[in-house]
Motif scaffolding. Structure first.
Motif, PDB file in Angstrom:
ATOM      1  N   CYS A  37       0.615  -0.850   0.162  1.00  0.00           N
ATOM      2  CA  CYS A  37      -0.278   0.105  -0.094  1.00  0.00           C
ATOM      3  C   CYS A  37       0.312   1.360   0.187  1.00  0.00           C
ATOM      4  O   CYS A  37       0.250   2.029  -0.576  1.00  0.00           O
ATOM      5  N   GLY A  38       2.104   1.295   0.752  1.00  0.00           N
ATOM      6  CA  GLY A  38       2.868   2.422   0.736  1.00  0.00           C
ATOM      7  C   GLY A  38       2.096   3.407   1.065  1.00  0.00           C
ATOM      8  O   GLY A  38       1.614   3.283   1.949  1.00  0.00           O
ATOM      9  N   ASP A  39       3.093   4.838   0.768  1.00  0.00           N
ATOM     10  CA  ASP A  39       2.529   6.404   0.597  1.00  0.00           C
ATOM     11  C   ASP A  39       2.010   6.785  -0.294  1.00  0.00           C
ATOM     12  O   ASP A  39       1.506   6.473  -1.351  1.00  0.00           O
ATOM     13  N   CYS A  40       0.462   6.387   0.770  1.00  0.00           N
ATOM     14  CA  CYS A  40      -0.809   6.952  -0.859  1.00  0.00           C
ATOM     15  C   CYS A  40      -1.339   8.601  -0.807  1.00  0.00           C
ATOM     16  O   CYS A  40      -2.304   9.118  -0.718  1.00  0.00           O
ATOM     17  N   ASP A  41      -0.602   9.099  -0.084  1.00  0.00           N
ATOM     18  CA  ASP A  41      -0.801  10.427   0.709  1.00  0.00           C
ATOM     19  C   ASP A  41      -0.198  11.043  -1.191  1.00  0.00           C
ATOM     20  O   ASP A  41       0.506  10.948  -1.466  1.00  0.00           O
ATOM     21  N   TYR A  42      -1.106  12.452  -0.853  1.00  0.00           N
ATOM     22  CA  TYR A  42      -1.134  13.056  -2.420  1.00  0.00           C
ATOM     23  C   TYR A  42      -1.227  14.909  -1.797  1.00  0.00           C
ATOM     24  O   TYR A  42      -2.441  14.800  -1.149  1.00  0.00           O
ATOM     25  N   THR A  43      -1.069  15.345  -3.405  1.00  0.00           N
ATOM     26  CA  THR A  43      -1.507  17.042  -3.232  1.00  0.00           C
ATOM     27  C   THR A  43      -1.561  16.755  -4.652  1.00  0.00           C
ATOM     28  O   THR A  43      -1.053  16.553  -5.644  1.00  0.00           O
ATOM     29  N   CYS A  44      -2.645  17.758  -4.372  1.00  0.00           N
ATOM     30  CA  CYS A  44      -2.835  18.123  -5.869  1.00  0.00           C
ATOM     31  C   CYS A  44      -1.714  19.496  -6.332  1.00  0.00           C
ATOM     32  O   CYS A  44      -2.142  20.354  -5.284  1.00  0.00           O
ATOM     33  N   SER A  45      -1.386  19.819  -7.562  1.00  0.00           N
ATOM     34  CA  SER A  45      -0.447  20.865  -7.804  1.00  0.00           C
ATOM     35  C   SER A  45      -1.809  22.033  -9.174  1.00  0.00           C
ATOM     36  O   SER A  45      -2.251  21.463  -9.187  1.00  0.00           O
ATOM     37  N   GLU A  46      -1.421  23.059  -8.316  1.00  0.00           N
ATOM     38  CA  GLU A  46      -1.561  24.135  -9.077  1.00  0.00           C
ATOM     39  C   GLU A  46      -1.280  24.550 -10.530  1.00  0.00           C
ATOM     40  O   GLU A  46       0.007  23.378 -11.625  1.00  0.00           O
ATOM     41  N   PRO A  47      -2.280  24.394 -11.616  1.00  0.00           N
ATOM     42  CA  PRO A  47      -1.620  24.267 -13.353  1.00  0.00           C
ATOM     43  C   PRO A  47      -0.629  25.262 -13.968  1.00  0.00           C
ATOM     44  O   PRO A  47      -0.645  25.865 -12.784  1.00  0.00           O
ATOM     45  N   TYR A  48       0.406  24.636 -14.401  1.00  0.00           N
ATOM     46  CA  TYR A  48       1.681  25.358 -15.005  1.00  0.00           C
ATOM     47  C   TYR A  48       1.462  24.809 -16.418  1.00  0.00           C
ATOM     48  O   TYR A  48       0.721  23.713 -16.666  1.00  0.00           O
ATOM     49  N   GLY A  49       1.728  25.109 -17.068  1.00  0.00           N
ATOM     50  CA  GLY A  49       2.408  25.141 -18.800  1.00  0.00           C
ATOM     51  C   GLY A  49       1.351  24.574 -19.979  1.00  0.00           C
ATOM     52  O   GLY A  49       1.375  24.578 -20.500  1.00  0.00           O
ATOM     53  N   LEU A  50       0.155  25.628 -19.498  1.00  0.00           N
ATOM     54  CA  LEU A  50      -1.298  25.409 -19.829  1.00  0.00           C
ATOM     55  C   LEU A  50      -0.757  26.407 -21.330  1.00  0.00           C
ATOM     56  O   LEU A  50      -0.160  27.501 -20.699  1.00  0.00           O
ATOM     57  N   SER A  51      -1.541  26.700 -22.380  1.00  0.00           N
ATOM     58  CA  SER A  51      -1.492  27.253 -23.147  1.00  0.00           C
ATOM     59  C   SER A  51      -1.770  28.427 -22.554  1.00  0.00           C
ATOM     60  O   SER A  51      -2.607  28.679 -21.983  1.00  0.00           O
ATOM     61  N   ILE A  99      -5.212  -6.548  -9.925  1.00  0.00           N
ATOM     62  CA  ILE A  99      -5.118  -6.463 -10.894  1.00  0.00           C
ATOM     63  C   ILE A  99      -4.511  -4.970 -11.234  1.00  0.00           C
ATOM     64  O   ILE A  99      -4.233  -4.623 -11.991  1.00  0.00           O
ATOM     65  N   LEU A 100      -4.789  -4.449 -10.403  1.00  0.00           N
ATOM     66  CA  LEU A 100      -4.209  -2.990 -10.461  1.00  0.00           C
ATOM     67  C   LEU A 100      -3.219  -2.733  -9.683  1.00  0.00           C
ATOM     68  O   LEU A 100      -2.804  -1.843  -9.259  1.00  0.00           O
ATOM     69  N   GLU A 101      -2.618  -3.110 -10.299  1.00  0.00           N
ATOM     70  CA  GLU A 101      -0.613  -3.575  -9.608  1.00  0.00           C
ATOM     71  C   GLU A 101      -0.136  -2.981 -11.107  1.00  0.00           C
ATOM     72  O   GLU A 101       0.327  -3.653 -12.017  1.00  0.00           O
ATOM     73  N   ASN A 102       1.194  -2.151 -10.032  1.00  0.00           N
ATOM     74  CA  ASN A 102       2.257  -1.456 -11.237  1.00  0.00           C
ATOM     75  C   ASN A 102       3.262  -1.342 -10.086  1.00  0.00           C
ATOM     76  O   ASN A 102       3.501  -0.711  -8.921  1.00  0.00           O
ATOM     77  N   ARG A 103       4.519  -1.883 -10.373  1.00  0.00           N
ATOM     78  CA  ARG A 103       5.610  -0.958  -9.497  1.00  0.00           C
ATOM     79  C   ARG A 103       5.741   0.385  -9.485  1.00  0.00           C
ATOM     80  O   ARG A 103       6.375   0.908  -8.669  1.00  0.00           O
ATOM     81  N   ASN A 104       5.261   1.555 -10.322  1.00  0.00           N
ATOM     82  CA  ASN A 104       4.603   2.511 -10.092  1.00  0.00           C
ATOM     83  C   ASN A 104       3.895   2.788  -8.828  1.00  0.00           C
ATOM     84  O   ASN A 104       4.506   4.510  -9.995  1.00  0.00           O
ATOM     85  N   ALA A 105       3.604   2.508  -8.976  1.00  0.00           N
ATOM     86  CA  ALA A 105       2.170   3.075  -7.971  1.00  0.00           C
ATOM     87  C   ALA A 105       1.899   2.246  -6.539  1.00  0.00           C
ATOM     88  O   ALA A 105       2.655   1.379  -6.293  1.00  0.00           O
ATOM     89  N   ASN A 106       1.478   2.917  -5.805  1.00  0.00           N
ATOM     90  CA  ASN A 106       0.937   2.030  -4.480  1.00  0.00           C
ATOM     91  C   ASN A 106      -0.695   2.436  -4.515  1.00  0.00           C
ATOM     92  O   ASN A 106      -1.563   3.540  -5.262  1.00  0.00           O
ATOM     93  N   LEU A 107      -0.770   0.743  -4.266  1.00  0.00           N
ATOM     94  CA  LEU A 107      -2.753   0.896  -4.309  1.00  0.00           C
ATOM     95  C   LEU A 107      -2.688   0.617  -2.594  1.00  0.00           C
ATOM     96  O   LEU A 107      -2.106  -0.033  -2.004  1.00  0.00           O
ATOM     97  N   LYS A 108      -3.712   1.389  -1.835  1.00  0.00           N
ATOM     98  CA  LYS A 108      -4.260   1.433  -0.651  1.00  0.00           C
ATOM     99  C   LYS A 108      -5.364   1.082  -0.180  1.00  0.00           C
ATOM    100  O   LYS A 108      -6.318   2.481  -0.770  1.00  0.00           O
TER     101      LYS A 108
END
Length: 278
Positions: free
Chosen positions: A20-34, A249-258
């Motif tokens: 399950c690892g670290d599933c904390d996250y924050t949403c970034s403010e938009p950048y690089g938009l057209s 089935i929702l598995e990949n080494r690049n992701a954490n599932l909780k």
């Protein structure tokens, strides 16, 4: 644009969680938009709407290469240019009666949680997540779903592994589950040395979330034709846990599932949680 949508489709339904690892996250403010004017023109001319529709068709086509069922996809973008760049507001994949590589769900829902998502395509062969991509998922599994999943070769290999490791005084021949009155029952058909007929072990367990995974606890023996060590049986059914097998089935080494919640309601199992792609 097509490359990023294909990548999303392939990734969304082949996400393999590590622990399950670290599933904390924050949403970034938009950048690089057209430029704002470009986004405005993209909206008023309808080109952004058309691009979203095309993207959804491509995404659904890619998803159907991995999963069968009544699938619906949705993409919300800022503009055509941003979508081509790999920037989008949101994505969702929903399905009814889904067969995902031999794992069955009555319903499946996965959607992004932030309104700014950015996957760089500078190297099409190696897209880079510029920001963590958090996704919420929820699934519903019926007794029939789980029993069909347990008939797959992948799940049967788990039973073979259990028998190879040794379960004590019996060999597991087959297993299936029943859900009755919102209670979970696990039935094992076992062969016992010097006993002619195959015997049944009927167990009932509570479902709970432990460290982000579905766990069987408070295991009890329903039939008392012979005695078994319930602590060992609890470990056994957690090892051959069909719920964890289904969610993996929702598995990949690049992701954490909780897994955040699991419950039985109306004789179906409901589970939901987070997947965070780093």
């Amino acid at each position: 644009m097509k490359k990023i949508i294909i990548f999303l489709g392939l990734f969304a339904l082949t996400i393999n969680s590590g622990l399950c690892g670290d599933c904390d996250y924050t949403c970034s403010e938009p950048y690089g938009l057209s430029h704002g004017a470009s986004r405005f023109m993209s909206a008023v001319t309808g080109s952004n709407f058309i691009a979203e529709q095309v993207a959804e068709v491509i995404l659904k086509k890619e998803v159907l290469k991995t999963a069968q069922g009544n699938i619906k996809t949705h993409i919300d973008s800022y503009s055509v240019k941003d979508l081509k760049k790999g920037i989008f507001k949101s994505m969702s994949i929903k399905g009814k009666n889904v067969n995902m590589d031999g794992v069955y769900f009555t319903s499946f829902d996965m959607h992004t949680l932030c309104n700014f998502n950015y996957i760089s395509q500078d190297d099409p062969k190696n897209p880079v997540f510029m920001e963590p991509l958090p996704l919420a998922f929820s699934v519903v599994m019926s007794e029939e779903d789980l029993n069909k999943t347990m008939q797959t070769d992948s799940y049967k290999r788990i039973i073979t592994d259990v028998n190879r490791l040794g379960t004590g005084f019996f060999t597991v021949q087959s297993s299936f589950i029943k859900i009755k009155n919102d209670k979970f029952y696990y039935i094992l058909k076992v062969a016992i040395p010097f006993v002619k007929n195959v015997q049944s072990i009927v167990l009932t367990s509570d479902l709970k979330v432990v460290k982000g995974k579905v766990d069987f606890t408070n295991t009890k023996l329903v039939n008392d034709s012979f005695s078994v060590d319930l602590k060992k049986m609890d470990k056994l059914i957690n090892y051959i846990n069909p719920l964890d097998f289904s969610l993996n089935i929702l598995e990949n080494r690049n992701a954490n599932l909780k897994v955040q919640e699991v419950k039985i309601k109306e004789n179906k199992i409901y589970a939901d949680g987070l997947v965070v792609i780093r």
